[in-house]
Motif scaffolding. Structure first.
Motif, PDB file in Angstrom:
ATOM      1  N   CYS A 118     -61.387 -12.290 -44.107  1.00  0.00           N
ATOM      2  CA  CYS A 118     -60.791 -11.331 -43.176  1.00  0.00           C
ATOM      3  C   CYS A 118     -60.466 -12.008 -41.847  1.00  0.00           C
ATOM      4  O   CYS A 118     -59.369 -11.854 -41.300  1.00  0.00           O
ATOM      5  CB  CYS A 118     -61.754 -10.168 -42.968  1.00  0.00           C
ATOM      6  N   ILE A 127     -58.687  -9.958 -51.274  1.00  0.00           N
ATOM      7  CA  ILE A 127     -58.471  -9.055 -52.409  1.00  0.00           C
ATOM      8  C   ILE A 127     -59.264  -9.500 -53.628  1.00  0.00           C
ATOM      9  O   ILE A 127     -59.911  -8.685 -54.299  1.00  0.00           O
ATOM     10  CB  ILE A 127     -56.963  -8.953 -52.731  1.00  0.00           C
ATOM     11  N   THR A 130     -62.865  -8.757 -53.115  1.00  0.00           N
ATOM     12  CA  THR A 130     -63.111  -7.317 -53.184  1.00  0.00           C
ATOM     13  C   THR A 130     -63.160  -6.839 -54.629  1.00  0.00           C
ATOM     14  O   THR A 130     -64.028  -6.045 -55.016  1.00  0.00           O
ATOM     15  CB  THR A 130     -62.006  -6.561 -52.415  1.00  0.00           C
ATOM     16  N   LEU A 161     -53.667  -3.198 -54.423  1.00  0.00           N
ATOM     17  CA  LEU A 161     -54.224  -3.776 -53.200  1.00  0.00           C
ATOM     18  C   LEU A 161     -53.200  -4.652 -52.481  1.00  0.00           C
ATOM     19  O   LEU A 161     -53.101  -4.625 -51.250  1.00  0.00           O
ATOM     20  CB  LEU A 161     -55.488  -4.573 -53.526  1.00  0.00           C
ATOM     21  N   ARG A 167     -52.246  -2.205 -44.924  1.00  0.00           N
ATOM     22  CA  ARG A 167     -53.315  -1.222 -44.747  1.00  0.00           C
ATOM     23  C   ARG A 167     -54.682  -1.885 -44.865  1.00  0.00           C
ATOM     24  O   ARG A 167     -55.603  -1.578 -44.105  1.00  0.00           O
ATOM     25  CB  ARG A 167     -53.159  -0.117 -45.794  1.00  0.00           C
ATOM     26  N   LEU A 168     -54.815  -2.810 -45.815  1.00  0.00           N
ATOM     27  CA  LEU A 168     -56.089  -3.508 -45.977  1.00  0.00           C
ATOM     28  C   LEU A 168     -56.419  -4.353 -44.754  1.00  0.00           C
ATOM     29  O   LEU A 168     -57.565  -4.390 -44.307  1.00  0.00           O
ATOM     30  CB  LEU A 168     -56.047  -4.402 -47.214  1.00  0.00           C
ATOM     31  N   ARG A 171     -57.644  -2.180 -42.060  1.00  0.00           N
ATOM     32  CA  ARG A 171     -58.950  -1.582 -42.335  1.00  0.00           C
ATOM     33  C   ARG A 171     -60.017  -2.619 -42.679  1.00  0.00           C
ATOM     34  O   ARG A 171     -61.113  -2.258 -43.104  1.00  0.00           O
ATOM     35  CB  ARG A 171     -58.854  -0.622 -43.535  1.00  0.00           C
ATOM     36  N   CYS A 172     -59.724  -3.870 -42.508  1.00  0.00           N
ATOM     37  CA  CYS A 172     -60.596  -4.941 -42.987  1.00  0.00           C
ATOM     38  C   CYS A 172     -62.043  -4.764 -42.519  1.00  0.00           C
ATOM     39  O   CYS A 172     -62.979  -4.811 -43.322  1.00  0.00           O
ATOM     40  CB  CYS A 172     -60.047  -6.280 -42.521  1.00  0.00           C
ATOM     41  N   ILE A 175     -63.613  -1.737 -44.177  1.00  0.00           N
ATOM     42  CA  ILE A 175     -63.893  -1.982 -45.593  1.00  0.00           C
ATOM     43  C   ILE A 175     -65.199  -2.751 -45.753  1.00  0.00           C
ATOM     44  O   ILE A 175     -66.039  -2.421 -46.608  1.00  0.00           O
ATOM     45  CB  ILE A 175     -62.728  -2.758 -46.246  1.00  0.00           C
ATOM     46  N   ASN A 205     -58.824   3.612 -48.925  1.00  0.00           N
ATOM     47  CA  ASN A 205     -58.086   2.403 -49.303  1.00  0.00           C
ATOM     48  C   ASN A 205     -56.786   2.719 -50.023  1.00  0.00           C
ATOM     49  O   ASN A 205     -55.768   2.066 -49.809  1.00  0.00           O
ATOM     50  CB  ASN A 205     -58.947   1.506 -50.193  1.00  0.00           C
TER      51      ASN A 205
END
Length: 227
Positions: A118, A127, A130, A161, A167-168, A171-172, A175, A205
């Motif tokens: 991140c 990804i 995750t 993803l 978006r990821l 929001r890292c 998350i 997510n």
């Protein structure tokens, strides 16, 4: 024959990976000639690969125009999130008490690696970490059938993803915090809490709404939240 089959497989893997990893995003029109040149094969194996990808639902072929990369419908996204909620929460609840501490420690190492990815803005690594992180919850059940079912979702997870890459990134930090909470719920055996956190995590997510957690794992939530 073997050479032709090998070329077709190479073309399939290249195009398939490009779709999943965001190189060919939803709405992209793929052309046989450009793909053949990029992959280093003739148009025949590319045509074979595209037919296979259409059968799998990743593209739609339009004769003389190309192949359009399909996205996932809102229903498909919600169904994917719902399936993950059921499989991951069910499997995590079946982890033995003795195994929970070991699993929690293993997952903390994964979270540390996620944080590094991140901070480095390495979306691809984040990804993959995750996906592996969540797969561990299903591994915990020791049920090969559950794991097989979960692995069938991996391509759709990866595609989605990468589709939600921005978006990821945004929001890292959240998350990672949610992942830490999931690990703590797993460690303490709080199955209802785990399922609730996982449900909200998937909703945020995937930007979707999904069904409530499996009945045995529901917490006391208002009826409106269970619809």
């Amino acid at each position: 024959m073997a050479s032709s089959a090998s070329a077709a497989e190479r073309a399939y893997q290249a195009i398939h990976d490009g779709i999943l990893n965001g190189v060919h995003p939803s709405g992209t029109m793929l052309g046989e000639e450009a793909l053949a040149t990029a992959i280093g094969v003739s148009r025949t194996p590319v045509r074979t690969a595209l037919a296979r990808l259409q059968d799998e639902g990743w593209i739609v072929i339009y004769p003389k125009r190309g192949a359009l990369v399909r996205g996932l419908s809102e229903r498909a996204v919600a169904d994917l999130a719902d399936a993950r909620l059921i499989l991951e929460s069910t499997a995590a609840s079946r982890a033995s008490a003795d195994a929970r501490d070991g699993l929690a420690e293993r997952l903390r190492h994964s979270i540390a690696a996620q944080r590094e990815a991140c901070e480095a803005n390495d979306l691809r690594r984040f990804i993959e970490l995750t996906i592996g992180f969540h797969r561990t919850f299903v591994e915990a059940a020791g049920n090969d059938v559950l794991l097989e079912l979960y692995d069938r979702l991996a391509d759709r997870q990866r595609f989605l993803l990468f589709s939600f890459g921005d978006r990821l990134v945004a929001r890292c930090a959240d998350i990672i915090t949610e992942h830490e909470t999931l690990v703590e719920r797993l460690r303490t055996g709080d199955d209802a809490g785990f399922a609730d956190v996982l449900r909200n995590h998937l909703v945020d997510n995937y930007a979707t709404q999904i069904g409530a957690a499996p009945r045995s794992f529901r917490s006391a939530a208002p009826a409106d939240e269970r619809r």
